[in-house]
Scaffold this motif. Structure first.
Motif, PDB file in Angstrom:
ATOM      1  N   ARG A   1       0.848  -1.178   0.000  1.00 23.63           N
ATOM      2  CA  ARG A   1       0.000   0.000   0.000  1.00 23.63           C
ATOM      3  C   ARG A   1       0.886   1.231   0.000  1.00 23.63           C
ATOM      4  N   ASP A   2       0.266   2.354  -0.236  1.00 23.45           N
ATOM      5  CA  ASP A   2       0.950   3.625  -0.127  1.00 23.45           C
ATOM      6  C   ASP A   2       0.573   4.229   1.222  1.00 23.45           C
ATOM      7  N   ASP A   3       1.526   4.314   2.148  1.00 23.80           N
ATOM      8  CA  ASP A   3       1.226   4.800   3.488  1.00 23.80           C
ATOM      9  C   ASP A   3       0.813   6.258   3.503  1.00 23.80           C
ATOM     10  N   ASN A   4       1.032   6.965   2.399  1.00 26.71           N
ATOM     11  CA  ASN A   4       0.674   8.370   2.334  1.00 26.71           C
ATOM     12  C   ASN A   4      -0.764   8.571   1.878  1.00 26.71           C
ATOM     13  N   LYS A   5      -1.507   7.470   1.637  1.00 23.10           N
ATOM     14  CA  LYS A   5      -2.882   7.554   1.163  1.00 23.10           C
ATOM     15  C   LYS A   5      -3.830   6.836   2.112  1.00 23.10           C
ATOM     16  N   CYS A   6      -5.066   7.314   2.143  1.00 23.04           N
ATOM     17  CA  CYS A   6      -6.121   6.596   2.856  1.00 23.04           C
ATOM     18  C   CYS A   6      -6.461   5.338   2.059  1.00 23.04           C
ATOM     19  N   SER A   7      -6.528   4.204   2.740  1.00 25.65           N
ATOM     20  CA  SER A   7      -6.785   2.947   2.049  1.00 25.65           C
ATOM     21  C   SER A   7      -8.221   2.830   1.556  1.00 25.65           C
ATOM     22  N   VAL A   8      -9.107   3.751   1.983  1.00 24.77           N
ATOM     23  CA  VAL A   8     -10.517   3.691   1.577  1.00 24.77           C
ATOM     24  C   VAL A   8     -10.800   4.664   0.436  1.00 24.77           C
ATOM     25  N   CYS A   9     -10.473   5.926   0.648  1.00 24.14           N
ATOM     26  CA  CYS A   9     -10.813   6.942  -0.360  1.00 24.14           C
ATOM     27  C   CYS A   9      -9.605   7.439  -1.147  1.00 24.14           C
TER      28      CYS A   9
ATOM     29  N   TYR B   1      -4.899  16.424   3.255  1.00 27.37           N
ATOM     30  CA  TYR B   1      -6.086  16.149   4.074  1.00 27.37           C
ATOM     31  C   TYR B   1      -6.175  17.132   5.234  1.00 27.37           C
ATOM     32  N   LYS B   2      -7.390  17.603   5.496  1.00 28.83           N
ATOM     33  CA  LYS B   2      -7.674  18.412   6.672  1.00 28.83           C
ATOM     34  C   LYS B   2      -8.966  17.893   7.293  1.00 28.83           C
ATOM     35  N   GLY B   3      -8.882  17.434   8.510  1.00 28.87           N
ATOM     36  CA  GLY B   3     -10.078  16.880   9.155  1.00 28.87           C
ATOM     37  C   GLY B   3      -9.693  16.060  10.368  1.00 28.87           C
ATOM     38  N   PRO B   4     -10.600  15.165  10.817  1.00 28.13           N
ATOM     39  CA  PRO B   4     -10.337  14.345  12.002  1.00 28.13           C
ATOM     40  C   PRO B   4      -9.098  13.464  11.828  1.00 28.13           C
ATOM     41  N   GLU B   5      -8.644  12.879  12.962  1.00 28.70           N
ATOM     42  CA  GLU B   5      -7.403  12.124  12.988  1.00 28.70           C
ATOM     43  C   GLU B   5      -7.480  10.848  12.153  1.00 28.70           C
ATOM     44  N   TRP B   6      -6.321  10.435  11.629  1.00 28.47           N
ATOM     45  CA  TRP B   6      -6.198   9.170  10.914  1.00 28.47           C
ATOM     46  C   TRP B   6      -6.066   8.033  11.913  1.00 28.47           C
ATOM     47  N   LEU B   7      -6.494   6.831  11.511  1.00 22.86           N
ATOM     48  CA  LEU B   7      -6.351   5.621  12.322  1.00 22.86           C
ATOM     49  C   LEU B   7      -5.636   4.559  11.505  1.00 22.86           C
TER      50      LEU B   7
ATOM     51  N   ALA C   1      -3.054  -0.757   7.510  1.00 24.40           N
ATOM     52  CA  ALA C   1      -3.383   0.297   6.554  1.00 24.40           C
ATOM     53  C   ALA C   1      -3.889   1.530   7.298  1.00 24.40           C
ATOM     54  N   TRP C   2      -3.657   2.718   6.715  1.00 25.24           N
ATOM     55  CA  TRP C   2      -4.119   3.964   7.312  1.00 25.24           C
ATOM     56  C   TRP C   2      -5.466   4.371   6.712  1.00 25.24           C
ATOM     57  N   VAL C   3      -6.344   4.904   7.564  1.00 25.96           N
ATOM     58  CA  VAL C   3      -7.681   5.330   7.144  1.00 25.96           C
ATOM     59  C   VAL C   3      -7.897   6.743   7.659  1.00 25.96           C
ATOM     60  N   CYS C   4      -8.336   7.641   6.787  1.00 23.62           N
ATOM     61  CA  CYS C   4      -8.512   9.037   7.177  1.00 23.62           C
ATOM     62  C   CYS C   4      -9.707   9.196   8.116  1.00 23.62           C
ATOM     63  N   GLY C   5      -9.783  10.385   8.751  1.00 20.26           N
ATOM     64  CA  GLY C   5     -10.831  10.635   9.740  1.00 20.26           C
ATOM     65  C   GLY C   5     -12.222  10.601   9.178  1.00 20.26           C
ATOM     66  N   ARG C   6     -12.393  11.022   7.922  1.00 19.62           N
ATOM     67  CA  ARG C   6     -13.738  10.986   7.323  1.00 19.62           C
ATOM     68  C   ARG C   6     -14.204   9.554   7.113  1.00 19.62           C
ATOM     69  N   CYS C   7     -13.287   8.674   6.749  1.00 17.05           N
ATOM     70  CA  CYS C   7     -13.665   7.281   6.484  1.00 17.05           C
ATOM     71  C   CYS C   7     -13.776   6.445   7.758  1.00 17.05           C
ATOM     72  N   ASN C   8     -13.056   6.824   8.832  1.00 21.18           N
ATOM     73  CA  ASN C   8     -13.166   6.061  10.073  1.00 21.18           C
ATOM     74  C   ASN C   8     -14.216   6.612  11.021  1.00 21.18           C
ATOM     75  N   GLY C   9     -14.915   7.655  10.599  1.00 20.76           N
ATOM     76  CA  GLY C   9     -15.999   8.192  11.409  1.00 20.76           C
ATOM     77  C   GLY C   9     -15.547   9.136  12.502  1.00 20.76           C
ATOM     78  N   GLY C  10     -14.241   9.453  12.537  1.00 15.83           N
ATOM     79  CA  GLY C  10     -13.735  10.376  13.551  1.00 15.83           C
ATOM     80  C   GLY C  10     -13.686   9.791  14.943  1.00 15.83           C
TER      81      GLY C  10
ATOM     82  N   ALA D   1      -8.021  -0.141  18.973  1.00 13.40           N
ATOM     83  CA  ALA D   1      -8.112  -1.457  18.318  1.00 13.40           C
ATOM     84  C   ALA D   1      -8.912  -1.344  17.018  1.00 13.40           C
ATOM     85  N   TYR D   2      -8.697  -0.269  16.286  1.00 19.87           N
ATOM     86  CA  TYR D   2      -9.487   0.005  15.079  1.00 19.87           C
ATOM     87  C   TYR D   2      -9.172  -1.023  13.981  1.00 19.87           C
ATOM     88  N   SER D   3     -10.214  -1.469  13.295  1.00 16.76           N
ATOM     89  CA  SER D   3     -10.048  -2.339  12.127  1.00 16.76           C
ATOM     90  C   SER D   3     -10.707  -1.670  10.938  1.00 16.76           C
ATOM     91  N   CYS D   4     -10.020  -1.672   9.807  1.00 17.00           N
ATOM     92  CA  CYS D   4     -10.497  -0.977   8.614  1.00 17.00           C
ATOM     93  C   CYS D   4     -11.660  -1.752   7.971  1.00 17.00           C
TER      94      CYS D   4
END
Length: 510
Positions: A461-469, A476-482, A489-498, A503-506
């Motif tokens: 994966r590309d760690d610099n990108k959200c794996s969802v969007c 990116y500007k918004g809630p924290e990444w998980l 994989a990293w998921v942005c705040g909009r996709c993880n619901g903030g 123990a987050y799972s994508c």
């Protein structure tokens, strides 16, 4: 209504005699002394004495109670049982329950308006039945579903190693955080004010800590993780002796920082301890890597995990250490804010000094707290019943005299989670309490979708990108990444619901 009646000094004395004087007066009359003479000698009212001799005044003084002692006992036992199920009643709930009970039995209480008891009655009911008003903590349904079978399996796996272990060889680790918020405090204000505010600088900043202690009451130095891309030298000065520092993009522990804690803090401390060492912690995927597991086996360390969703009962640090630690931290932070008059977040170069003060203050009671934590979680001395006694059983009807309605019991069992909840497949996993070995780790190319609590080979994966969007981190500007604990994989705040979930799972691993 008078809530605390105090008899005036000019009022007639009520029952100005004790039971012994009354019995002596009755015996004197039975032996031939006149009622008037016995009343004068033993200071018992003459009319009262005559009533007692003739068998009057058998009932209790005052208005008859609305509920009999048996009814109140059944209700209090019901309260106890549904509290164990995780649904304690508030005062208004108890009022509704009593009203419903009276209505179903076609009884009318003249003291109550439309059979609804007032709060004064509820307060008296609480006093009479040895109950109390307490703040109730909230737990998720997943935690409520922990069963006795899971706990027994966990302790069965640990029994052989714990029974012969010395207290200084049994360790518990867990990550927590300290926030830049001193919390609310009680203050003195004029009566009737509707909105009370205190001017106090604070922020949402949180710094992660890895805390570890043993059953003998010894606390290891902390491991600090800042939320930053780099860790600088002046962020590490004047902290607790032996503390280590690092930084991650999320501010949480990942496999690299956990591995650093294991090799730089834990292993040096236990290197001089002879015999087998036991290391118990939660089952986050970032805590397990081949390097850590192999080093644990090589150093005779029994590395194991707790049952899922059970840390509120089985983790010594959660049970007895973290709450007093957070109380001390809020006090230190409040004092520092008053003196420093600093606006914004805590400067990272100041944090080690505050952490050092925290560690010094914790030393006053840390031995007793750690020993109590290991005791009530059944780890040392080894005693599974310390945990099992906190789990509700299904024999509710026998315990309260079969007074609870069967449908209510069924409803409580379903809401509490006594039934087995449907589980989503998580792939291969280890047994809580069992030793973690290299065989438990997923191999590259495995078809396993993500074993519970075990780190899996990360997908490309590309760690610099959200794996969802696929949004770029830099844009990116918004809630924290998980970061997903299974595929990393990293998921942005909009996709993880903030949400904040260690123990987050994508979506791909759910």
């Amino acid at each position: 209504m008078v809530r605390s009646y105090i008899r005036g000094n000019n009022k007639r004395a009520y029952k100005a005699y004790n039971q012994q004087d009354l019995q002596q007066a009755i015996k004197a009359v039975q032996d031939g002394v006149s009622v008037a003479k016995a009343s004068q000698v033993y200071k018992v009212n003459r009319t009262t004495l005559r009533y007692k001799i003739n068998g009057g005044h058998k009932n209790a003084v005052g208005r008859p109670p609305v509920l009999s002692s048996q009814e109140e006992r059944v209700i209090s036992e019901t309260l106890k049982r549904i509290t164990e199920w995780g649904f304690p009643l508030e005062q208004n709930d108890l009022r509704v329950v009593i009203k419903s009970y009276l209505d179903q039995n076609n009884r009318t209480a003249a003291q109550f308006k439309e059979n609804m008891p007032g709060y004064d009655f509820i307060q008296s009911f609480i006093r009479r039945n040895n109950l109390s008003l307490r703040y109730a903590g909230n737990i998720k349904r997943a935690r409520a579903r922990v069963t006795a079978e899971q706990v027994n399996e966990y302790f069965a796996n640990l029994e052989s190693v714990l029974k012969e272990a010395k207290p200084e060889s049994i360790f518990n680790y867990d990550e927590t955080n300290v926030t830049d918020d001193p919390g609310s405090k009680k203050v003195i204000v004029p009566r009737g004010m509707k909105r009370i505010e205190r001017v106090q600088e604070h922020s949402k900043m949180a710094i992660s800590l890895m805390v570890c202690g043993n059953a003998a009451g010894e606390l290891l130095p902390p491991f600090v993780v800042y939320k930053a891309l780099n860790c600088y030298e002046n962020w590490t000065k004047n902290g607790p002796v032996g503390a280590r520092y690092d930084a991650t993009k999320s501010g949480w522990f990942d496999s690299r920082t956990f591995q650093s804690w294991f090799f730089n803090v834990f292993l040096p401390h236990v290197s001089e301890i002879t015999g087998q060492k036991i290391l118990v912690g939660d089952n986050l995927g970032s805590h397990f890597s081949p390097e850590v597991v192999e080093a644990a086996i090589a150093n005779d360390i029994y590395f194991t995990s707790l049952p899922p969703n059970s840390t509120h009962m089985t983790q010594p640090l959660d049970v007895a250490v973290f709450r007093p630690m957070k109380v001390i931290w809020r006090g230190l932070l409040d004092d520092w804010r008053k003196l420093a008059r600093c606006q914004g977040t805590i400067p990272k170069e100041v944090f080690p000094q505050l952490l050092n003060k925290l560690w010094e203050k914790m030393q006053l009671n840390i031995k007793e707290n750690l020993q109590a934590g290991f005791r009530v979680t059944g780890l040392y001395p080894f005693n599974p019943m310390e945990v099992l006694k906190n789990l509700p059983d299904g024999n509710t009807e026998d315990m309260i005299g079969r007074k609870l309605d069967a449908s209510l019991i069924k409803l409580l069992q379903e809401n509490r989670g006594q039934k087995d909840a449907p589980k989503q497949p998580r792939g291969r996993k280890i047994n809580p309490g069992g030793q973690i070995t290299s065989k438990d780790l997923s191999l590259p190319g495995s078809d396993c979708a993500g074993p519970s609590g075990i780190q899996q080979q990360a997908r490309s994966r590309d760690d610099n990108k959200c794996s969802v969007c696929n949004v770029l981190y830099d844009n990116y500007k918004g809630p924290e990444w998980l970061q997903c604990v299974y595929c990393l994989a990293w998921v942005c705040g909009r996709c993880n619901g903030g949400v904040y979930d260690a123990a987050y799972s994508c979506p791909d691993c759910d």
